[in-house]
Design a protein around this motif. Structure first.
Motif, PDB file in Angstrom:
ATOM      1  N   GLY A 221       0.779  -1.240   0.000  1.00  0.00           N
ATOM      2  CA  GLY A 221       0.000   0.000   0.000  1.00  0.00           C
ATOM      3  C   GLY A 221       0.800   1.275   0.000  1.00  0.00           C
ATOM      4  N   GLY A 222       2.077   1.207  -0.382  1.00  0.00           N
ATOM      5  CA  GLY A 222       2.902   2.411  -0.409  1.00  0.00           C
ATOM      6  C   GLY A 222       3.479   2.741   0.953  1.00  0.00           C
ATOM      7  N   VAL A 223       4.284   3.809   1.013  1.00  0.00           N
ATOM      8  CA  VAL A 223       4.954   4.203   2.248  1.00  0.00           C
ATOM      9  C   VAL A 223       4.645   5.663   2.561  1.00  0.00           C
ATOM     10  CG1 VAL A 223       6.814   2.522   1.910  1.00  0.00           C
ATOM     11  CG2 VAL A 223       7.106   4.861   1.063  1.00  0.00           C
ATOM     12  N   ASP A 224       4.901   6.027   3.816  1.00  0.00           N
ATOM     13  CA  ASP A 224       4.624   7.380   4.281  1.00  0.00           C
ATOM     14  C   ASP A 224       5.840   8.300   4.195  1.00  0.00           C
ATOM     15  OD1 ASP A 224       1.828   6.888   5.615  1.00  0.00           O
ATOM     16  OD2 ASP A 224       3.123   5.285   6.330  1.00  0.00           O
ATOM     17  N   ILE A 225       7.033   7.711   4.362  1.00  0.00           N
ATOM     18  CA  ILE A 225       8.277   8.487   4.384  1.00  0.00           C
ATOM     19  C   ILE A 225       9.333   7.749   3.579  1.00  0.00           C
ATOM     20  CG2 ILE A 225      10.180   9.317   5.842  1.00  0.00           C
ATOM     21  CD1 ILE A 225       8.144   9.634   8.119  1.00  0.00           C
ATOM     22  N   VAL A 226      10.085   8.474   2.784  1.00  0.00           N
ATOM     23  CA  VAL A 226      11.276   7.945   2.111  1.00  0.00           C
ATOM     24  C   VAL A 226      12.488   8.712   2.625  1.00  0.00           C
ATOM     25  CG1 VAL A 226      12.540   7.758  -0.067  1.00  0.00           C
ATOM     26  CG2 VAL A 226      10.108   7.183   0.010  1.00  0.00           C
ATOM     27  N   THR A 227      13.516   8.009   3.061  1.00  0.00           N
ATOM     28  CA  THR A 227      14.777   8.650   3.433  1.00  0.00           C
ATOM     29  C   THR A 227      15.792   8.409   2.318  1.00  0.00           C
ATOM     30  OG1 THR A 227      15.419   6.692   4.727  1.00  0.00           O
ATOM     31  CG2 THR A 227      14.402   8.519   5.917  1.00  0.00           C
ATOM     32  N   LEU A 228      16.387   9.475   1.867  1.00  0.00           N
ATOM     33  CA  LEU A 228      17.352   9.436   0.766  1.00  0.00           C
ATOM     34  C   LEU A 228      18.622  10.104   1.278  1.00  0.00           C
ATOM     35  CD1 LEU A 228      17.162   8.413  -2.168  1.00  0.00           C
ATOM     36  CD2 LEU A 228      16.501  10.702  -2.864  1.00  0.00           C
ATOM     37  N   ILE A 229      19.496   9.303   1.897  1.00  0.00           N
ATOM     38  CA  ILE A 229      20.641   9.822   2.633  1.00  0.00           C
ATOM     39  C   ILE A 229      21.942   9.401   1.949  1.00  0.00           C
ATOM     40  CG2 ILE A 229      21.721   9.983   4.905  1.00  0.00           C
ATOM     41  CD1 ILE A 229      18.791  10.937   4.837  1.00  0.00           C
ATOM     42  N   PHE A 230      22.649  10.342   1.355  1.00  0.00           N
ATOM     43  CA  PHE A 230      23.903  10.081   0.639  1.00  0.00           C
ATOM     44  C   PHE A 230      23.729   8.960  -0.392  1.00  0.00           C
ATOM     45  CE2 PHE A 230      25.204  11.965   4.697  1.00  0.00           C
ATOM     46  CZ  PHE A 230      25.962  13.028   4.235  1.00  0.00           C
ATOM     47  N   THR A 231      22.627   9.020  -1.123  1.00  0.00           N
ATOM     48  CA  THR A 231      22.345   8.018  -2.154  1.00  0.00           C
ATOM     49  C   THR A 231      22.273   8.635  -3.541  1.00  0.00           C
ATOM     50  OG1 THR A 231      21.134   6.591  -0.622  1.00  0.00           O
ATOM     51  CG2 THR A 231      20.647   6.326  -2.954  1.00  0.00           C
ATOM     52  N   LEU A 232      21.556   9.758  -3.668  1.00  0.00           N
ATOM     53  CA  LEU A 232      21.347  10.345  -4.993  1.00  0.00           C
ATOM     54  C   LEU A 232      22.661  10.755  -5.643  1.00  0.00           C
ATOM     55  CD1 LEU A 232      18.870  10.920  -6.762  1.00  0.00           C
ATOM     56  CD2 LEU A 232      18.908  13.268  -5.923  1.00  0.00           C
ATOM     57  N   SER A 233      23.624  11.211  -4.853  1.00  0.00           N
ATOM     58  CA  SER A 233      24.918  11.651  -5.395  1.00  0.00           C
ATOM     59  C   SER A 233      25.718  10.508  -6.001  1.00  0.00           C
ATOM     60  CB  SER A 233      25.748  12.309  -4.292  1.00  0.00           C
ATOM     61  OG  SER A 233      26.006  11.388  -3.245  1.00  0.00           O
ATOM     62  N   SER A 234      25.334   9.267  -5.720  1.00  0.00           N
ATOM     63  CA  SER A 234      26.127   8.125  -6.162  1.00  0.00           C
ATOM     64  C   SER A 234      25.737   7.629  -7.545  1.00  0.00           C
ATOM     65  CB  SER A 234      25.979   6.974  -5.156  1.00  0.00           C
ATOM     66  OG  SER A 234      24.653   6.480  -5.155  1.00  0.00           O
ATOM     67  N   ILE A 235      24.785   8.289  -8.195  1.00  0.00           N
ATOM     68  CA  ILE A 235      24.389   7.888  -9.547  1.00  0.00           C
ATOM     69  C   ILE A 235      24.575   9.064 -10.503  1.00  0.00           C
ATOM     70  CG2 ILE A 235      22.725   6.238  -8.601  1.00  0.00           C
ATOM     71  CD1 ILE A 235      20.497   8.121  -9.468  1.00  0.00           C
ATOM     72  N   PRO A 236      24.658   8.796 -11.811  1.00  0.00           N
ATOM     73  CA  PRO A 236      24.822   9.897 -12.764  1.00  0.00           C
ATOM     74  C   PRO A 236      23.658  10.880 -12.702  1.00  0.00           C
ATOM     75  CG  PRO A 236      25.287   7.784 -13.809  1.00  0.00           C
ATOM     76  CD  PRO A 236      24.705   7.477 -12.472  1.00  0.00           C
ATOM     77  N   LEU A 237      23.946  12.135 -12.960  1.00  0.00           N
ATOM     78  CA  LEU A 237      22.934  13.192 -12.894  1.00  0.00           C
ATOM     79  C   LEU A 237      21.738  12.883 -13.780  1.00  0.00           C
ATOM     80  CD1 LEU A 237      22.119  16.031 -11.879  1.00  0.00           C
ATOM     81  CD2 LEU A 237      23.400  16.982 -13.821  1.00  0.00           C
ATOM     82  N   LYS A 238      21.969  12.323 -14.948  1.00  0.00           N
ATOM     83  CA  LYS A 238      20.864  12.067 -15.876  1.00  0.00           C
ATOM     84  C   LYS A 238      19.925  10.981 -15.377  1.00  0.00           C
ATOM     85  CE  LYS A 238      23.257   8.712 -18.852  1.00  0.00           C
ATOM     86  NZ  LYS A 238      23.666   8.417 -20.236  1.00  0.00           N
ATOM     87  N   ARG A 239      20.383  10.155 -14.430  1.00  0.00           N
ATOM     88  CA  ARG A 239      19.516   9.102 -13.891  1.00  0.00           C
ATOM     89  C   ARG A 239      18.735   9.553 -12.661  1.00  0.00           C
ATOM     90  NH1 ARG A 239      23.301   3.805 -13.502  1.00  0.00           N
ATOM     91  NH2 ARG A 239      24.263   3.860 -15.565  1.00  0.00           N
TER      92      ARG A 239
END
Length: 343
Positions: A221-239
């Motif tokens: 049924g989905g989630v209420d909170i997503v934590t994105l901690i030092f993760t987005l920087s680890s992939i290419p900008l276009k992704r």
């Protein structure tokens, strides 16, 4: 040979604990920017091409990284997150949290310890990291109910979330609920029951005479909170837009993303040589993993264009002291809170 720049980057990413208080204004980011702009910023970068870029950022690099640091204390628990995002403490027992890029569980552990009622789901592109995260949670004697933690594999830079997290039916239900809210109608949120293996979900409130086959859904049924901690920087900008939109798709209406990552002109960014710069504010480490350094403009643009509402975004500027070398270290991170619209 160990990637020393990576080591410095991760080992002090939290800074000193300072009794787990949250500090973010040891110096002014604009002053640092002005100082850096007066220096040679090594304009230009090495164009590796799309194929090489894919290779630099693939899951094998992170798998190797976690294998090297599987048993060590390379990551400290991120206890400061509870001060940075107090909503994690205030969440009730109906709250589902998803940690994207959980690593060895350094963000998950303090959340589970501090809030004994929430359920935490966690994904990573490294099976080694997931194994370590499970071990860390299982070994923590002060965490009640280890069934509150569910780790699963997902390389979100290339793939989508599994359907059991939020199926198409529930995503459509979210949209219908949002439309009703916009019109002023009061549509109750359908409750969900999930088995431990995530394979059988039954919607609450249905006629008990309905057969199991008719109301089975492979979804929590989905989630209420997503934590994105030092993760987005680890992939290419276009992704990055793909990952952010995936997070939007599994959040309930009004759900939040809590974000922390590397900021522009962080100490570790300034240590990279030109030969490791592969794009504007983007570098590849010696072990093949990526590091991107965010400006607030880029951060806001990524999330708002993906459908989120900006609640907060700011630089977190902390000055640390390397006592052994007697050197001051100016660390820069970005902090953000972004919300999925109710309608």
């Amino acid at each position: 040979m160990e990637d020393t720049n990576h080591g410095a980057e991760i080992a002090v990413e939290e800074g000193d604990d300072r009794d787990t208080s949250y500090y973010c204004e040891d110096f002014n980011w604009e002053d640092l920017r002005d100082e850096m702009e007066t220096k040679d910023q090594r304009d230009g970068f090495i164009n590796l091409g799309d194929e090489a870029t894919e290779c630099c950022s693939n899951k094998e690099a992170w798998q190797s990284f976690h294998q090297r640091h599987f048993r060590g204390t390379f990551f400290k628990e991120r206890k400061y997150l509870l001060k940075e995002f107090p909503e994690l403490l205030q969440a009730d027992g109906n709250t589902k949290i998803l940690e994207v890029g959980c690593g060895n569980g350094s963000s998950v552990l303090p959340i589970l310890r501090a809030n004994g009622s929430v359920v935490v789901y966690a994904c990573d592109c490294s099976v080694v990291a997931l194994e370590r995260a499970r071990e860390m949670v299982d070994a923590a004697t002060d965490i009640s109910g280890t069934c509150r933690f569910h780790a699963f594999y997902c390389d979100l830079s290339l793939e989508s979330f599994p359907s059991w997290l939020c199926c198409v039916t529930c995503q459509e239900s979210f949209q219908a609920q949002a439309n009703d809210n916009q019109k002023g109608n009061d549509r109750p949120v359908t409750g969900l029951l999930v088995t431990e293996d995530h394979n059988t979900i039954s919607h609450e409130g249905q006629n008990k005479e309905t057969s199991d086959k008719e109301h089975v859904q492979c979804c929590i049924g989905g989630v209420d909170i997503v934590t994105l901690i030092f993760t987005l920087s680890s992939i290419p900008l276009k992704r990055m837009p793909h990952l952010i939109k995936e997070c939007l798709s599994i959040l309930k209406p009004g759900g939040m993303i809590f974000f922390r990552d590397y900021g522009l002109y962080d100490m570790t960014m300034l240590r990279f040589p030109l030969t490791q710069k592969i794009g504007e504010h983007q570098y590849v480490r010696g072990d093949g993993t990526f590091s991107y350094y965010f400006s607030l403009e880029v951060l806001r643009d990524l999330f708002t264009k993906s459908g989120f509402i900006e609640i907060e975004s700011q630089f977190c500027c902390v000055q640390l002291l390397n006592r052994k070398k007697g050197q001051k270290m100016r660390r820069v991170w970005v902090h953000g809170k972004f919300q999925k619209p109710l309608a």
